[in-house]
Design an enzyme around this catalytic site. Structure first.
Site, PDB file in Angstrom:
ATOM      1  N   HIS B  41       0.764  -1.232  -0.147  1.00 35.20           N
ATOM      2  CA  HIS B  41       0.065   0.027   0.107  1.00 35.20           C
ATOM      3  C   HIS B  41       0.824   1.182   0.066  1.00 35.20           C
ATOM      4  O   HIS B  41       0.532   2.191  -0.759  1.00 35.20           O
ATOM      5  CB  HIS B  41      -0.899   0.075   1.073  1.00 35.20           C
ATOM      6  CG  HIS B  41      -1.783  -1.113   1.309  1.00 35.20           C
ATOM      7  ND1 HIS B  41      -1.903  -2.156   2.279  1.00 35.20           N
ATOM      8  CD2 HIS B  41      -3.036  -0.964   0.638  1.00 35.20           C
ATOM      9  CE1 HIS B  41      -2.771  -2.867   2.063  1.00 35.20           C
ATOM     10  NE2 HIS B  41      -3.755  -2.427   1.041  1.00 35.20           N
ATOM     11  N   GLN B 160      -1.215  -4.062  -8.823  1.00 34.63           N
ATOM     12  CA  GLN B 160      -1.157  -5.312  -9.697  1.00 34.63           C
ATOM     13  C   GLN B 160      -1.547  -6.598  -9.128  1.00 34.63           C
ATOM     14  O   GLN B 160      -1.985  -7.586  -9.834  1.00 34.63           O
ATOM     15  CB  GLN B 160       0.101  -5.475 -10.715  1.00 34.63           C
ATOM     16  CG  GLN B 160       0.306  -4.330 -11.668  1.00 34.63           C
ATOM     17  CD  GLN B 160       1.422  -4.194 -12.498  1.00 34.63           C
ATOM     18  OE1 GLN B 160       2.038  -5.274 -12.441  1.00 34.63           O
ATOM     19  NE2 GLN B 160       1.759  -3.191 -13.285  1.00 34.63           N
ATOM     20  N   LYS B 161      -0.971  -6.834  -7.943  1.00 33.45           N
ATOM     21  CA  LYS B 161      -1.507  -7.750  -7.154  1.00 33.45           C
ATOM     22  C   LYS B 161      -2.841  -8.577  -7.205  1.00 33.45           C
ATOM     23  O   LYS B 161      -3.038  -9.517  -7.472  1.00 33.45           O
ATOM     24  CB  LYS B 161      -1.017  -7.584  -5.480  1.00 33.45           C
ATOM     25  CG  LYS B 161      -1.701  -8.493  -4.547  1.00 33.45           C
ATOM     26  CD  LYS B 161      -1.181  -9.629  -4.233  1.00 33.45           C
ATOM     27  CE  LYS B 161      -1.649 -10.384  -3.239  1.00 33.45           C
ATOM     28  NZ  LYS B 161      -2.946  -9.870  -2.684  1.00 33.45           N
ATOM     29  N   ASP B 162      -3.753  -7.395  -7.463  1.00 34.78           N
ATOM     30  CA  ASP B 162      -5.280  -7.693  -7.559  1.00 34.78           C
ATOM     31  C   ASP B 162      -5.543  -7.482  -8.849  1.00 34.78           C
ATOM     32  O   ASP B 162      -6.123  -6.676  -9.351  1.00 34.78           O
ATOM     33  CB  ASP B 162      -6.202  -6.954  -6.731  1.00 34.78           C
ATOM     34  CG  ASP B 162      -5.875  -7.310  -5.164  1.00 34.78           C
ATOM     35  OD1 ASP B 162      -6.124  -8.546  -4.785  1.00 34.78           O
ATOM     36  OD2 ASP B 162      -5.742  -6.606  -4.022  1.00 34.78           O
ATOM     37  N   VAL B 188       4.449  -5.459  -4.539  1.00 28.97           N
ATOM     38  CA  VAL B 188       5.846  -5.625  -3.946  1.00 28.97           C
ATOM     39  C   VAL B 188       5.774  -6.894  -3.070  1.00 28.97           C
ATOM     40  O   VAL B 188       4.796  -7.572  -2.830  1.00 28.97           O
ATOM     41  CB  VAL B 188       5.544  -4.688  -2.623  1.00 28.97           C
ATOM     42  CG1 VAL B 188       6.882  -4.482  -1.680  1.00 28.97           C
ATOM     43  CG2 VAL B 188       5.418  -2.927  -3.454  1.00 28.97           C
ATOM     44  N   SER B 198      -2.561  -8.239   2.962  1.00 30.00           N
ATOM     45  CA  SER B 198      -3.114  -8.181   4.399  1.00 30.00           C
ATOM     46  C   SER B 198      -3.270  -9.507   4.918  1.00 30.00           C
ATOM     47  O   SER B 198      -3.308  -9.449   6.326  1.00 30.00           O
ATOM     48  CB  SER B 198      -4.279  -7.029   4.502  1.00 30.00           C
ATOM     49  OG  SER B 198      -3.912  -5.878   3.830  1.00 30.00           O
TER      50      SER B 198
END
Lengths: 310, 310
Positions: B41, B160-162, B188, B198
């Site tokens: 984040h 980009q993770k989601d 990251v 999270s």
């Protein structure tokens, strides 16, 4: 005195015309239409004109997404030159008249548009016109969301004639936090009560006469509303039933709360009607105030279920 | 040097804080989050900070609509004080942390929200995470549309993770003409490759070790991608299969085009994985470049289906 509005047919042209007013913090008023403009639309434009000292934008776009494949998309009247003249008279600043490709890049098809992101109108879109026209309000809300995104108005004006549409647009603004003031302008009528509609031009002389049944039925219900919901409904149905012999085919008659929920026993509500006259589907609605007069308070000689007006 | 961001918990407070920057034409950058902020984040905030000389807004809202009834809504970590400290370090100006009632007036329930107007994400929301989590992306797009309506950003940053979420948000902006620049920031990772999430804090020590399988599988596919899509898939599956004995339960492994369509035979694509480790569902994805090396151009001793890297 009239001045010709500027015509934008692409998103870029529209954005260019609105950049400076937006930068200066001017209030942008917006009237979305499908063209074939009549005095009802002119009244919406006057309402918009009165709502801002900034620009009034009118869009003219016959939105394929709100027509089912079997509906009257191809037949729907296109009258751009006459429409621009109406806009000029009403002091409109910008007319946005995009082609289908501009609003649906890649071209429109019901399948491809639902592959993408659309607006889901929820339960309220499954009753009344939504029941007769499945998918209609998905199309309406999606194109209005697009137009809101392109115009980014502060205030937008819609006619009460399309009452379910108006209620749904208010819900969309509420539920998606769009921050746009929605004004619902009163329906403009012919002297004989017929609500103005671009589809009225489909009617021949006989049908035109039968079409007045809708507003007469609503007025009859209004007059009987002091006797409660069933009395009001019966009064409207009496008028509508008489016209079936002349070719009127009722789609629905609904008595509801102002937000299209269940009709209250007393207080403000709405009465809505849809019917087919020949091949033309017409809708109308009016506000109505219900009451429940105690039987001993009724004027002598009246009764709730009588078909004469009290 | 850090300065504390201003905390807004109501729409009115948020609107008040953004009125002046908006009037001055400042570019508003926005990072929507569900809190439980980590370095991923922080990286989104740095991207947002670099994108504007105007205000950076971060929202912290655990959106009930994107959790199915059986999912981890109640268990999802809430760490507001620590989150505000992260925002302060990254030079965020405004943190919008509304309660559920503020975003869903009248309170949230899946039924009531679908009675109202929502965003329909379309076909792309029925595959991958959307297949495992029906309704998830309806919830994501609807709350992001609401937040966009309240913040009205010029630019918004997503991880980009989601990845499927990112693709769908770009589609929403395109299809509803929202006129917001969407920036997709790189994932990251921990030194051992685990993508920050999270939900990583749910993992115990053993599970934490198994969780590295996801990124290792993606890297293995990247290395085999010059041999084509089947070879890349096989390489990833080999790594994932080894970890099933340690409690990894694969949800999907998908090789696609960059917009989540069919994987191209050659050129840029995406590889995505979802798996359950213990009770925790983890996702990861990476870019991948496919090729089809002709058999006679292969280095001696290698073969497309071999599990060793070339």
């Amino acid at each position: 005195m009239t001045s010709t509005p500027v015509l934008a047919s692409t998103r870029e042209e529209l954005a260019g015309l609105l950049a400076e007013p937006r930068r200066s913090g001017e209030r942008i008023a917006f009237v979305p239409t499908m063209g074939a403009l009549h005095d009802g639309h002119a009244s919406l434009m006057r309402t918009a004109r009165a709502a801002t000292s900034g620009p009034v934008v009118v869009s003219i776009f016959v939105n394929p997404m709100q027509f089912a494949p079997a509906e009257d998309l191809d037949r729907y009247p296109r009258t751009l030159d006459a429409d621009l003249a109406v806009c000029a008279v009403e002091g409109v600043d910008v007319v946005f008249a995009p082609g289908v490709e501009e609003m649906y890049p890649g071209g429109f098809s019901h399948d491809s548009v639902h592959d993408g992101v659309t607006v889901a109108p929820g339960e309220l879109a499954t009753i009344l016109d939504g029941e007769s026209r499945p998918g209609h309000f998905d199309g309406v809300l999606t194109v209005v969301a697009k137009l809101f995104g392109l115009v980014r108005p502060d205030v937008a004006v819609f006619g009460q004639k399309d009452y379910q549409q108006l209620v749904l647009i208010r819900r969309m603004v509420r539920d998606l936090c769009l921050g746009i003031d929605i004004v619902g302008a009163e329906t403009v009528r012919e002297p004989d009560g017929l609500a103005l509609s671009s589809r009225n031009r489909y009617l021949d002389a006989d049908e035109r006469q039968v079409a007045t049944t809708l507003s007469r039925a609503l007025r009859a219900a209004q007059e009987r509303a002091p006797y409660g919901v069933p009395a009001a409904r019966w009064a409207a149905m009496s008028v509508l039933r008489e016209a079936t012999a002349d070719g009127l085919e009722l789609d629905y008659l609904a008595l509801t709360s102002p937000d299209l929920g269940e009709a209250p026993e007393t207080g403000e509500g709405r009465i809505l009607v849809a019917a087919r006259v020949g091949t033309t589907r017409l809708i109308d609605n009016m506000p109505i105030v219900f009451d429940r007069i105690a039987p001993d308070a009724r004027p002598a000689g009246t009764a709730p279920a009588a078909s004469t007006t009290p």
